[in-house]
Scaffold this motif. Sequence first.
Motif, PDB file in Angstrom:
ATOM      1  N   ALA B  48       0.754  -0.899   0.632  1.00 46.54           N
ATOM      2  CA  ALA B  48       0.189   0.062   0.217  1.00 46.54           C
ATOM      3  C   ALA B  48       0.954   1.239  -0.008  1.00 46.54           C
ATOM      4  O   ALA B  48      -0.018   2.179  -0.743  1.00 46.54           O
ATOM      5  CB  ALA B  48      -1.122  -0.007   0.972  1.00 46.54           C
ATOM      6  N   ALA B  76      -3.620   4.141  -4.373  1.00 47.46           N
ATOM      7  CA  ALA B  76      -4.833   4.077  -4.587  1.00 47.46           C
ATOM      8  C   ALA B  76      -5.837   4.124  -5.795  1.00 47.46           C
ATOM      9  O   ALA B  76      -6.265   3.575  -6.550  1.00 47.46           O
ATOM     10  CB  ALA B  76      -5.079   4.314  -3.960  1.00 47.46           C
ATOM     11  N   PHE B  81      -6.270  -1.019  -2.892  1.00 42.34           N
ATOM     12  CA  PHE B  81      -6.909  -0.843  -1.674  1.00 42.34           C
ATOM     13  C   PHE B  81      -6.319  -1.547  -0.538  1.00 42.34           C
ATOM     14  O   PHE B  81      -6.532  -2.931  -0.901  1.00 42.34           O
ATOM     15  CB  PHE B  81      -8.002  -1.083  -1.718  1.00 42.34           C
ATOM     16  N   LEU B  82      -6.653  -0.968   0.532  1.00 40.93           N
ATOM     17  CA  LEU B  82      -5.582  -1.908   2.593  1.00 40.93           C
ATOM     18  C   LEU B  82      -6.942  -1.787   2.529  1.00 40.93           C
ATOM     19  O   LEU B  82      -7.363  -0.996   3.606  1.00 40.93           O
ATOM     20  CB  LEU B  82      -4.929  -1.470   2.267  1.00 40.93           C
ATOM     21  N   ALA B  83      -7.930  -3.085   3.391  1.00 43.57           N
ATOM     22  CA  ALA B  83      -8.825  -2.690   4.249  1.00 43.57           C
ATOM     23  C   ALA B  83      -7.793  -3.277   5.305  1.00 43.57           C
ATOM     24  O   ALA B  83      -7.184  -4.139   5.579  1.00 43.57           O
ATOM     25  CB  ALA B  83      -9.831  -3.699   3.790  1.00 43.57           C
ATOM     26  N   LEU B 162     -15.106   2.543  -3.390  1.00 47.91           N
ATOM     27  CA  LEU B 162     -13.770   2.726  -4.339  1.00 47.91           C
ATOM     28  C   LEU B 162     -13.773   1.812  -5.569  1.00 47.91           C
ATOM     29  O   LEU B 162     -12.681   1.616  -6.253  1.00 47.91           O
ATOM     30  CB  LEU B 162     -12.436   2.881  -3.547  1.00 47.91           C
TER      31      LEU B 162
END
Lengths: 352, 248
Positions: B48, B76, B81-83, B162
Motif C-alpha cells: 500500500a 490507490a 486498496f488496503l482494508a 472505490l
Amino acid sequence: MSVANFINRSHQDKEGWKYTDLEALLKTAPASIAMNNNIADTGDHPRFVFVNGVFQSKQSRFGAVPSCILMGDLATGYNLVLGEHTCLVTQPIEFVFTADENAPNEINIKLTIEVGANGRLTLLENHLASPTITVLETEIILHASAKFVHGKIIHSGGTHLARSTAQVARGGYYNNFTLIRGTHLTRNEIDVVLQGEEAQAALNGTMLLRGTEHADTTTRITHAAPHCASRQIYKTVLDGKSRGVFQGKIIVAKDAQKTDGYQLSRALLLSDQAEMDAKPELEIYADDVKCSHGSTIGDLDEQAIFYLRSRGLNEAQARALLIEAFVAEMLEEIQIEAWRDIFRAEIERWAQ
Amino acid sequence: MLEIKNLHAAIGNKEILKGIDLTIPSGEVHAIMGPNGSGKSTLSYVLAGRAGYDVTQGSVIFNGKDLLALNTEERAATGVFLAMQYPVEIPGVTNMMFLKSALNAIRKSRGESELDAMQMLKVLRGKAKEIGLSEEMLKRAVNVGFSGGEKKRNEILQMAVLEPLLCLLDETDSGLDIDALKIVADGVNALRSPARSMIVITHYQRLLDYIKPDRVHVLAFGKIRKSGGAELAHELEAKGYADFTEAA
C-alpha cells in the motif's frame, strides 16, 4: 483607545503581555500588504460599511434596522443601542470594516453596543483589508435577559489591536466567536463580567496562522454573581514561523457560588518552527464551584494522513481535510447556520 | 495481475520480508496465513506504500506497472486498496465527507468526472445499504465511536465505493464475532469479480470458511514457506504453524 494606550498597557502589565512583544511586532509590520477589499455581499441583511473607520451611509444597507439606532461618528464613537424587547432586529447585522489608500497610520474605532432587557442582537464584524493599524474598542452592555451573539472575522492583513468589555446582567447571554487569519499582528482581548445571577458567556475562536504572523487571544471572565456559566473553546493552527498565544483567565468572586466554568485551548502545530503559548488561569474565591480548563498542543496524525492517502487523497488534500476537521469541532459552537458556512469557507480557503 | 518477486523489506535495520515471491492472477483470491510477527502486515503496508518501510530488493508489478515507484495515493488510483487491521479514527471528518473526497480523488485520477453531492449521496446510500451500514453512520465521524465490527464493515464499504482492482484485507476477521464476520465476508464475496484480485491476510482458518480462497500461502519468518489449495488452511488449523521454523 490608541496604539499609545496599548503600548502603555503592555508596559504596565508585563505578565499579561509576556508572549506578545507589542513594540517589537509593530516595528516589523510589513510596509504594504495585498489589499483584499472584496466587500461583495450576497445577503439582504442589514449591513453597515466603515471605510478607514468612518461610517459610509451610502454603501450601507439598513434593511429592517432604522438608521437612527447607529449613532455617533469617528470622534465620539458609534453607539448601537437597542431598547427593551428589541424584536425589530430579527436578522443578523453585519459591520464591514475596510480601508483604502487614504487610510491613516492608525484607525481608531470605538463601538458601544447596548441591548435592553430581553433584547436580542446578532452582529457579525467583518474586518477586511487594512494595511495599517486598527485599534478597536468595544463596550458591550447587556441588560437583564438580553442576548447578544457576536461574531468577528479578522483577516485584514495589517495589525489589529482590540479590546472588548462586556457586562452581562441577570439572565443575560453573551456569545462571541472570533476567527483570526491573515494578519501581521492581532491582539484580541475579551473581558466579560457576569454581573447578575444566571448570566452566561460563551467565548470561542479560531486562529489560523502562517508565515511570521502573530495572534494573541487574551480572555478574562469574571463570575461576579452566583449560578453563572461560562464556556470557552479556542482552536489554533500554526504553520511556518507563526506564533499563537492564548491566555484565558477565569475569576470566581467570593459570592459566586454554583459557578460553572469551562475552558479549552487546543493547538495544532504544522511546523517545527511555529510556537504556541497557552496560559490558562483560574482564580477562585468561592468554595462551591465547578471549573475546569484544558490545553493541548499537538501535530497532525501521521496514521490518519496515511489512511487518507491510501484512499486516494494526495498529501495536501489529506492535510487540508485534517486541519478542517480539527477546527470543525469549533464550528459546532456557532449557532447561526449562515455564519457557520461563512466560517467554514474561511477555514477551507486557509487550509488549501 | 500482481507479481511480487524476491521482495525484501526492512524497518530500520531489521529485515522483515526476506524474499517474497507471489503471483496473483486477476479474479483470484489468495489467503496469506502465518504466525504473529511473520511479516503479514508488513507485506500489506509495503504494497500500500506506507512510509517507514524500506524495500531493499525485489519488484512488485501490478497490471504492468511498477508499484514500488508509485506513492501511496498513486497506488490507490491504480486500484490498490488496503482494508486495515486497525482502521484509523478521524474526529471531525464525517464518513460521507471522507468517502466523497476519496471517490472523487480516485475518479479524477482515472480521468472520470467528479460526482456532485446528489450523485454521491445516491451512490453512498446504495453501497451502505448493501454492506448493512445505516445512513446515520455515514453522517458520523470516520470510525469514531464505531464498534470493532462497524469499523471493519466501514472498510468494506470504502472498498465497495472505490471499486479497487487489488484488495488487501489485513486481518479483517480480528475482533469480530461470528455474526459480524459473516456480514464482512458477505460484503467481500459480493465484490469478487474476474477483474479483481484479493489477498486475504489472516491468522485463523475461520475467515476462510466464509471467503473461499483459490490459493493459500504460509508466510513465516519473512518468506512464503508453503503454498496450496484451500485444503492447506484446514491442515494449518489442525497442525498449527510449528512446522515452520526459521531454518526451514
